[in-house]
Design an enzyme around this catalytic site. Sequence first.
Site, PDB file in Angstrom:
ATOM      1  CE  LYS A 187      -2.047  -1.401   3.745  1.00 14.48           C
ATOM      2  NZ  LYS A 187      -2.934  -1.679   4.884  1.00 14.48           N
ATOM      3  CB  THR A 218      -7.607   8.486   6.154  1.00 16.84           C
ATOM      4  OG1 THR A 218      -6.533   8.968   6.992  1.00 16.84           O
ATOM      5  CG2 THR A 218      -7.816   9.455   5.003  1.00 16.84           C
ATOM      6  N   GLY A 220      -8.973   3.973   9.921  1.00 19.00           N
ATOM      7  CA  GLY A 220      -9.552   2.688   9.580  1.00 19.00           C
ATOM      8  C   GLY A 220      -9.331   2.245   8.148  1.00 19.00           C
ATOM      9  CB  THR A 221      -7.400   3.705   5.323  1.00 17.72           C
ATOM     10  OG1 THR A 221      -7.909   5.028   5.541  1.00 17.72           O
ATOM     11  CG2 THR A 221      -7.274   3.470   3.832  1.00 17.72           C
ATOM     12  N   GLY A 222      -6.739   0.926   6.493  1.00 20.51           N
ATOM     13  CA  GLY A 222      -6.100  -0.371   6.296  1.00 20.51           C
ATOM     14  C   GLY A 222      -6.997  -1.533   6.672  1.00 20.51           C
ATOM     15  CB  CYS A 223      -9.263  -2.073   9.569  1.00 17.18           C
ATOM     16  SG  CYS A 223      -8.092  -1.726  10.901  1.00 17.18           S
TER      17      CYS A 223
END
Length: 278
Positions: A187, A218, A220-223
Amino acid sequence: MSARGAGSVGSARSAPPRVLTVAGSDSGGGAGIQADLKTMLALGVHGMSVITAVTAQNSLGVQGAWELPVEAVRAQYRSVVDDIGVDAVKTGMLASAELVETVAELIGATDAPAVVDPVGVSKHGDSLLAASALDSVRTKLLPVATVATPNLDEVVQLTGVRVESEDGMRRAAAAMLAYGPRWVLIKGGHLSGDAVDFLTDGSDELWLRAVRLDNRHTHGTGCTLASAIAAELAKGEAVPGAVVAAKEYVTGAIEAGFALGDGIGPVDHGWRFGAGDA
């Protein structure tokens, strides 16, 4: 006949695809288990959870974290998988080497694709993984991953490879693949310019680009991205198609992210419904 009675005539509706998240709880609702379950609902799958840790967390950061005993994590996992079954598994915050190794063992014995989000630090820079657990992630968890989804900070933690530009993303992916996951999604959200991610299994490659959105909210983007990939895999999508669909979903969620509290607000998991955060 009542409306309820009419709706119950005939065979019961078949269950949607089942996705299990193994992760920590975010009391602020923007990341962790809460983000995972919202994402799964939005994408039409049945979300289930194994809570590995409880955090005191809000828009400003993580004020405290308490991991659950291994026995509690194992019992939750077995309870769900042995009765309900599972079509995909997603991991997030695992906190300690003991939990990492336990979850890796459980996933390795489960016949379902696994998306591993090797969570190391929170959006605010708070550590969510003990340094002593890094080797367990490398040697136990990554080898059972169908897809690993590290951000650039996590790539540095796990491999020592520092990516300064898109050119370094192939090198980062190769270093991650050396630990055994079938696919790696690097990412590139921390780079400047467009939001670029790189997916590869060491042979096939896919670059995913999206315009960088001017929205600081932003959390919580990765989860959310990892859960969206797991949801699409549970529906039967191949990895590249699952990642493309997940990228589209999370880009919309970031664009609709909203202010909450005094710090960084969450992405909007319900953006497709036009009704705010699901």
